[in-house]
Design a protein around this motif. Structure first.
Motif, PDB file in Angstrom:
ATOM      1  N   HIS A 640       0.763  -1.210   0.102  1.00  0.00           N
ATOM      2  CA  HIS A 640       0.040   0.070  -0.003  1.00  0.00           C
ATOM      3  C   HIS A 640       0.740   1.200  -0.098  1.00  0.00           C
ATOM      4  CE1 HIS A 640      -3.696  -2.273   0.153  1.00  0.00           C
ATOM      5  NE2 HIS A 640      -3.554  -2.480   1.473  1.00  0.00           N
ATOM      6  N   MET A 641       1.989   1.223   0.785  1.00  0.00           N
ATOM      7  CA  MET A 641       3.048   2.236   0.602  1.00  0.00           C
ATOM      8  C   MET A 641       3.523   2.531  -0.749  1.00  0.00           C
ATOM      9  SD  MET A 641       4.995   2.435   4.403  1.00  0.00           S
ATOM     10  CE  MET A 641       6.203   0.960   3.814  1.00  0.00           C
ATOM     11  N   LEU A 642       3.845   1.602  -1.227  1.00  0.00           N
ATOM     12  CA  LEU A 642       4.416   1.710  -2.702  1.00  0.00           C
ATOM     13  C   LEU A 642       3.350   2.482  -3.481  1.00  0.00           C
ATOM     14  CD1 LEU A 642       6.202  -1.748  -3.034  1.00  0.00           C
ATOM     15  CD2 LEU A 642       7.172   0.456  -3.339  1.00  0.00           C
ATOM     16  N   GLY A 643       1.976   1.761  -3.538  1.00  0.00           N
ATOM     17  CA  GLY A 643       0.783   2.001  -4.241  1.00  0.00           C
ATOM     18  C   GLY A 643       0.332   3.502  -3.940  1.00  0.00           C
ATOM     19  N   VAL A 644       0.593   4.128  -2.784  1.00  0.00           N
ATOM     20  CA  VAL A 644       0.057   5.581  -2.774  1.00  0.00           C
ATOM     21  C   VAL A 644       1.095   6.377  -3.299  1.00  0.00           C
ATOM     22  CG1 VAL A 644      -1.356   5.205  -0.888  1.00  0.00           C
ATOM     23  CG2 VAL A 644       1.259   5.941  -0.315  1.00  0.00           C
ATOM     24  N   GLN A 645       2.378   6.101  -3.348  1.00  0.00           N
ATOM     25  CA  GLN A 645       3.489   6.715  -4.030  1.00  0.00           C
ATOM     26  C   GLN A 645       3.367   6.890  -5.451  1.00  0.00           C
ATOM     27  OE1 GLN A 645       4.531   8.905  -1.150  1.00  0.00           O
ATOM     28  NE2 GLN A 645       6.127   8.723  -2.663  1.00  0.00           N
ATOM     29  N   ILE A 646       3.056   5.493  -6.079  1.00  0.00           N
ATOM     30  CA  ILE A 646       2.807   5.250  -7.416  1.00  0.00           C
ATOM     31  C   ILE A 646       1.578   5.977  -7.924  1.00  0.00           C
ATOM     32  CG2 ILE A 646       2.715   3.473  -9.256  1.00  0.00           C
ATOM     33  CD1 ILE A 646       4.367   1.580  -7.286  1.00  0.00           C
ATOM     34  N   LEU A 647       0.702   6.150  -7.372  1.00  0.00           N
ATOM     35  CA  LEU A 647      -0.646   6.713  -7.761  1.00  0.00           C
ATOM     36  C   LEU A 647      -0.121   8.168  -7.446  1.00  0.00           C
ATOM     37  CD1 LEU A 647      -3.263   5.209  -5.238  1.00  0.00           C
ATOM     38  CD2 LEU A 647      -3.101   4.895  -7.702  1.00  0.00           C
ATOM     39  N   HIS A 648       0.560   8.848  -6.772  1.00  0.00           N
ATOM     40  CA  HIS A 648       0.954   9.930  -6.840  1.00  0.00           C
ATOM     41  C   HIS A 648       1.651  10.392  -8.297  1.00  0.00           C
ATOM     42  CE1 HIS A 648       3.662  13.385  -6.276  1.00  0.00           C
ATOM     43  NE2 HIS A 648       2.694  14.190  -5.775  1.00  0.00           N
ATOM     44  N   HIS A 649       2.647   9.363  -8.521  1.00  0.00           N
ATOM     45  CA  HIS A 649       3.351   9.706  -9.646  1.00  0.00           C
ATOM     46  C   HIS A 649       2.691   9.680 -10.958  1.00  0.00           C
ATOM     47  CE1 HIS A 649       6.539   8.915 -12.422  1.00  0.00           C
ATOM     48  NE2 HIS A 649       5.677   7.858 -13.097  1.00  0.00           N
ATOM     49  N   HIS A 650       1.681   8.629 -10.937  1.00  0.00           N
ATOM     50  CA  HIS A 650       0.846   8.713 -12.177  1.00  0.00           C
ATOM     51  C   HIS A 650      -0.214   9.627 -12.236  1.00  0.00           C
ATOM     52  CE1 HIS A 650       2.313   4.754 -13.173  1.00  0.00           C
ATOM     53  NE2 HIS A 650       1.630   3.873 -12.519  1.00  0.00           N
ATOM     54  N   PHE A 651      -0.731  10.247 -11.193  1.00  0.00           N
ATOM     55  CA  PHE A 651      -2.100  11.052 -11.551  1.00  0.00           C
ATOM     56  C   PHE A 651      -1.836  12.448 -10.924  1.00  0.00           C
ATOM     57  CE2 PHE A 651      -3.491   6.711 -11.232  1.00  0.00           C
ATOM     58  CZ  PHE A 651      -3.816   6.544 -12.652  1.00  0.00           C
ATOM     59  N   VAL A 652      -1.122  12.638 -10.106  1.00  0.00           N
ATOM     60  CA  VAL A 652      -0.681  14.067  -9.464  1.00  0.00           C
ATOM     61  C   VAL A 652       0.646  14.676 -10.197  1.00  0.00           C
ATOM     62  CG1 VAL A 652      -0.355  15.541  -7.240  1.00  0.00           C
ATOM     63  CG2 VAL A 652      -1.632  13.519  -7.486  1.00  0.00           C
ATOM     64  N   LYS A 653       1.823  13.902 -10.173  1.00  0.00           N
ATOM     65  CA  LYS A 653       3.107  14.468 -10.568  1.00  0.00           C
ATOM     66  C   LYS A 653       2.747  14.585 -12.154  1.00  0.00           C
ATOM     67  CE  LYS A 653       7.954  13.620 -10.666  1.00  0.00           C
ATOM     68  NZ  LYS A 653       9.022  12.777 -10.156  1.00  0.00           N
ATOM     69  N   THR A 654       2.306  13.396 -12.807  1.00  0.00           N
ATOM     70  CA  THR A 654       2.232  13.580 -14.085  1.00  0.00           C
ATOM     71  C   THR A 654       1.077  14.455 -14.760  1.00  0.00           C
ATOM     72  OG1 THR A 654       2.805  11.271 -14.384  1.00  0.00           O
ATOM     73  CG2 THR A 654       1.550  12.049 -16.245  1.00  0.00           C
ATOM     74  N   ASP A 655       1.151  15.288 -15.879  1.00  0.00           N
ATOM     75  CA  ASP A 655       0.305  16.145 -16.399  1.00  0.00           C
ATOM     76  C   ASP A 655      -0.748  15.088 -17.304  1.00  0.00           C
ATOM     77  OD1 ASP A 655      -1.277  17.765 -17.746  1.00  0.00           O
ATOM     78  OD2 ASP A 655       0.545  19.220 -18.196  1.00  0.00           O
ATOM     79  N   VAL A 656      -1.900  14.931 -16.388  1.00  0.00           N
ATOM     80  CA  VAL A 656      -2.734  13.797 -17.055  1.00  0.00           C
ATOM     81  C   VAL A 656      -3.519  14.363 -18.374  1.00  0.00           C
ATOM     82  CG1 VAL A 656      -4.657  11.970 -17.209  1.00  0.00           C
ATOM     83  CG2 VAL A 656      -3.011  12.670 -15.162  1.00  0.00           C
ATOM     84  N   PRO A 657      -4.000  15.619 -18.244  1.00  0.00           N
ATOM     85  CA  PRO A 657      -4.525  16.369 -19.558  1.00  0.00           C
ATOM     86  C   PRO A 657      -3.423  16.230 -20.527  1.00  0.00           C
ATOM     87  CG  PRO A 657      -5.006  17.504 -17.720  1.00  0.00           C
ATOM     88  CD  PRO A 657      -4.074  16.515 -17.181  1.00  0.00           C
ATOM     89  N   LYS A 658      -2.228  16.793 -20.367  1.00  0.00           N
ATOM     90  CA  LYS A 658      -1.412  16.531 -21.594  1.00  0.00           C
ATOM     91  C   LYS A 658      -1.063  15.222 -22.025  1.00  0.00           C
ATOM     92  CE  LYS A 658       3.231  18.033 -22.750  1.00  0.00           C
ATOM     93  NZ  LYS A 658       4.477  18.803 -22.035  1.00  0.00           N
ATOM     94  N   LEU A 659      -0.967  14.210 -21.091  1.00  0.00           N
ATOM     95  CA  LEU A 659      -0.776  12.855 -21.692  1.00  0.00           C
ATOM     96  C   LEU A 659      -1.889  12.422 -22.504  1.00  0.00           C
ATOM     97  CD1 LEU A 659       0.974  10.166 -21.171  1.00  0.00           C
ATOM     98  CD2 LEU A 659      -0.524   9.854 -19.285  1.00  0.00           C
ATOM     99  N   ALA A 660      -3.248  12.737 -22.117  1.00  0.00           N
ATOM    100  CA  ALA A 660      -4.227  12.223 -22.750  1.00  0.00           C
ATOM    101  C   ALA A 660      -4.297  12.801 -24.240  1.00  0.00           C
ATOM    102  CB  ALA A 660      -5.652  12.796 -21.701  1.00  0.00           C
ATOM    103  N   ALA A 661      -3.953  14.168 -24.170  1.00  0.00           N
ATOM    104  CA  ALA A 661      -3.991  14.845 -25.681  1.00  0.00           C
ATOM    105  C   ALA A 661      -2.905  14.087 -26.493  1.00  0.00           C
ATOM    106  CB  ALA A 661      -3.605  16.121 -25.517  1.00  0.00           C
ATOM    107  N   THR A 662      -1.709  13.798 -26.012  1.00  0.00           N
ATOM    108  CA  THR A 662      -0.660  13.331 -26.646  1.00  0.00           C
ATOM    109  C   THR A 662      -1.352  11.830 -27.085  1.00  0.00           C
ATOM    110  OG1 THR A 662       0.910  14.306 -25.391  1.00  0.00           O
ATOM    111  CG2 THR A 662       1.784  12.348 -26.369  1.00  0.00           C
ATOM    112  N   ARG A 663      -1.857  11.163 -26.079  1.00  0.00           N
ATOM    113  CA  ARG A 663      -2.273   9.818 -26.561  1.00  0.00           C
ATOM    114  C   ARG A 663      -3.215   9.737 -27.865  1.00  0.00           C
ATOM    115  NH1 ARG A 663      -1.192   4.939 -27.664  1.00  0.00           N
ATOM    116  NH2 ARG A 663      -2.435   3.240 -26.534  1.00  0.00           N
ATOM    117  N   ALA A 664      -4.177  10.902 -27.683  1.00  0.00           N
ATOM    118  CA  ALA A 664      -5.232  11.038 -28.894  1.00  0.00           C
ATOM    119  C   ALA A 664      -4.532  11.376 -30.040  1.00  0.00           C
ATOM    120  CB  ALA A 664      -6.075  12.087 -28.381  1.00  0.00           C
ATOM    121  N   ASN A 665      -3.311  12.192 -30.205  1.00  0.00           N
ATOM    122  CA  ASN A 665      -2.818  12.495 -31.289  1.00  0.00           C
ATOM    123  C   ASN A 665      -2.004  11.276 -31.998  1.00  0.00           C
ATOM    124  OD1 ASN A 665      -1.676  14.687 -32.997  1.00  0.00           O
ATOM    125  ND2 ASN A 665       0.253  14.128 -32.149  1.00  0.00           N
TER     126      ASN A 665
END
Length: 672
Positions: A640-665
């Motif tokens: 769980h400790m690993l999980g919350v840190q990885i969740l932070h990396h994936h969804f807070v630290k990462t610019d998800v709107p930009k990632l989604a736009a890149t994926r669409a392109n």
């Protein structure tokens, strides 16, 4: 099948951005790689998008969603399957309905036009989540199936409501906040979540068996959640006595399960089966083989630990049914090597790497060109298969037993549950005053996780720890349970109700089901969670679910002719991956991940955990003085400790709107 997304703005004049809708579909391309669509209704402030996995009606042009009704009043986006839809289509056609596709999804609009949503829902059988906008009402309905097999999330922004099949879909919208709530973070560390919640502030799930209605009036949105179905056991005093004839129940289970399996074999693509060494998946394979009279493709996960590996029994069942059997063997390296990727899909922490194993299995299913498998999930919930149920039956439902029989029960429980102590069973008895007040006792199924609170609380960073210092996670969970469904029920029924509302929806159907299956564009169909079968199973007397010390008795007898003798006689063994402490290579893989995600720098950056406590937890795990069941508990906490840190990396630290736009392109998905 598929993934859905949408935006409903407060102001009708504010049109949703078309490319944002497309980006929201693109970031869940894994749920629907066969095509995408979007629809915006002019001057209504509403827009849906859809990523499609073609299973029924393979004509992409004809079956592309979202669907809009002929009169332009309704907009629909649907994820999942409706069974028995051909009969419903025929009946509606006889009443004058005109269908444009061969898809099961289209029945919703025609049913709704004839009787509204309240009259529509009883006809819908299967696993589903859908969004339906009614222009005449200026209302959006978000609907989730009865058990929560298919996910559906929503959140409010300054402009309106955003919804989607996954959290990352919401986060692809630039106006959606991406931050942990203190309570959500706390629950991630203790595994069990408050029904309807997520780890993230302001982001909610549509609860199973519920409709969230969002109505617009004078540029204001009003949200109202209403239950349309629940797990309804009979009152305890209405059950027949111990001398009741059990054969009708055995026959009834067989009949209802066969019908559920037959419905779930409906597809325009091949359908396989997941096969472990348990009664549940073996029964599904046996009935599927009998119903199709062909060789069924069966997929089995094998572990490099004899204590956790079930392949010998799976092979025996596959041979008995003539299945085309494929075994994917996993070792210690495989599981933690794919841990980070799995968390991207689960969007919550996992206590055991079974979620990773399921992710890798769905990957293999996809590689051999299968899109659909039948699974055994739900059987333990209906027929009382878990160790926690036997414990609660013994403690709270068998007060009448003579002392010698109680001692035999106690000895068997202690002997058979050693592997699960610290994870699926609490190390020591844990009492939640809130649960005791609500239902008379604290169910064994939530005790191992609530008992982790004393371990989890010090792990929180100071600001989060301060925010939850007066917070009671047990009380928060208990408050969501419907007292009317608990009052007057047998203790076993109460225990099963709580499991279904917490662990089934929040774990088994999430990181053990839809999220890791759809990660590889593969739809799982849990036949046991057919609501017709479930409603029948709820009527079975508790002493026929657990007879003597034998769990799932009535199901065993119903499937006796299909099962190998060794399996028929075998005790329930919870399907788990070997924990980290059981293998030095696996533990080293954990340490390697910790070096990256639980370093002093990473912990300080995220601001979620206390680094000194993280270090103490690892030191304690490596101590020779720690008992086996405490190691099991610490394995879960470290995951769980690993999980919350990885969740932070994936969804807070990462610019998800930009990632989604890149994926669409990258996909070439663009708004026209």
């Amino acid at each position: 099948m598929c993934g859905i997304a949408g935006i409903f703005n407060q102001r009708a004049a504010q049109q949703p951005d078309a490319q944002t809708l497309v980006n929201m579909a693109a970031i869940m391309h894994h749920r629907g790689p066969d095509g995408f669509g979007y629809q915006i209704i002019d001057d209504a402030g509403i827009g849906f998008s859809h990523a499609r996995l073609s299973i029924i009606d393979l004509n992409e042009e004809r079956a592309r969603q979202p669907f809009r009704s002929d009169d332009g009043q309704l907009l629909l986006a649907h994820n999942g399957e409706f069974y028995d839809f051909k009969r419903i289509r025929a009946d509606l056609t006889a009443q004058g309905a005109r269908f444009r596709t061969k898809s099961d999804s289209e029945i919703v609009m025609h049913l709704y036009q004839r009787g509204g949503l309240a009259e529509t829902l009883p006809h819908l059988r299967g696993e589903f989540a859908f969004a339906l906008y009614d222009k005449a009402e200026d209302s959006l309905y978000l609907v989730r199936d009865r058990f929560g097999i298919k996910p559906l999330y929503y959140t409010e922004t300054a402009d309106g409501v955003v919804f989607g099949s996954e959290l990352k879909v919401l986060f692809a919208h630039p106006a959606v906040r991406r931050e942990f709530s203190s309570e959500g973070l706390y629950h991630q560390l203790i595994q069990v979540m408050v029904p309807g919640s997520t780890a993230f502030a302001g982001v909610h799930q549509v609860p199973p068996g519920h409709v969230v209605k969002i109505s617009r009036s004078k540029e204001t949105l009003t949200l109202h959640s209403e239950k349309y179905w629940d797990v309804d056991f009979p009152l305890e005093h209405t059950y027949p006595g111990d001398d009741v004839d059990e054969q009708p129940y055995i026959d009834g289970v067989r009949e209802h399960l066969l019908e559920a399996v037959q419905h779930r074999l409906t597809a325009d693509v091949p359908v396989g089966c997941y096969l472990s060494g348990g009664i549940d998946s073996c029964a599904i394979l046996g009935l599927s083989a009998a119903a199709t009279q062909t060789s069924v493709k069966a997929f089995t996960i094998g572990f490099d630990s004899d204590q956790y590996d079930e392949t010998p029994i799976a092979k025996e069942m596959a041979e008995a049914t003539g299945a085309d059997h494929e075994i994917m063997r996993l070792n210690a390296d495989d599981l933690y090597d794919h841990f980070v990727k799995t968390i991207w899909h689960t969007e919550r922490t996992i206590y055991n790497t079974l979620g990773v194993a399921k992710y890798l299995m769905s990957q293999r299913v996809h590689e051999v060109d299968y899109k659909v498998v039948l699974t055994g999930e739900g059987s333990d919930e209906l027929f009382a298969g878990y160790p926690a149920f036997r414990k609660d039956m013994f403690l709270h439902g068998l007060d009448h037993l003579p002392e010698n029989e109680r001692k035999e029960w106690q000895a068997l429980l202690e002997q058979n549950n050693k592997l699960f102590k610290g994870a699926m069973l609490a190390r020591e008895e844990y009492v939640s005053p809130a649960f005791n007040a609500k239902m008379g006792f604290t169910p064994s199924c939530v005790q191992p996780w609530l008992s982790c609170s004393s371990v989890a609380l010090p792990l929180l960073a100071e600001s989060h720890r301060e925010a939850v210092k007066e917070y009671d996670p047990g009380a928060a969970i208990a408050a969501t349970l419907d007292e009317d469904m608990l009052a007057g029920r047998h203790p076993l029924d109460r225990a099963q109700y709580v499991w279904i509302k917490t662990m089934l929806e929040g774990q088994i159907l999430t990181w053990g089901g839809d999220r890791v299956d759809m990660a590889n564009s593969m739809e799982a169909r849990p036949a046991f969670l057919d609501h017709h079968l479930a409603e029948y199973a709820f009527q079975i007397p508790p002493h026929l679910r657990i007879k003597g010390n034998k769990e799932k008795y009535v199901l065993r007898e119903a499937m006796k002719g299909l099962l190998p003798e060794t399996l028929y006689k075998r005790e329930k063994f919870a399907f788990m991956a070997p924990p980290a402490h059981t293998d030095p290579k696996k533990w080293q893989a954990v340490v390697k991940l910790a070096d990256q995600y639980l370093s002093a720098e990473a912990v300080a950056e995220a601001g979620l955990l206390d680094f000194a406590e993280v270090q103490r937890t690892f030191a304690k795990h490596e101590s020779d003085e720690v008992s086996l069941d405490e190691k099991v508990q610490l394995d879960a906490v470290i995951n769980h400790m690993l999980g919350v840190q990885i969740l932070h990396h994936h969804f807070v630290k990462t610019d998800v709107p930009k990632l989604a736009a890149t994926r669409a392109n990258e996909l070439g998905w663009h708004a026209s």
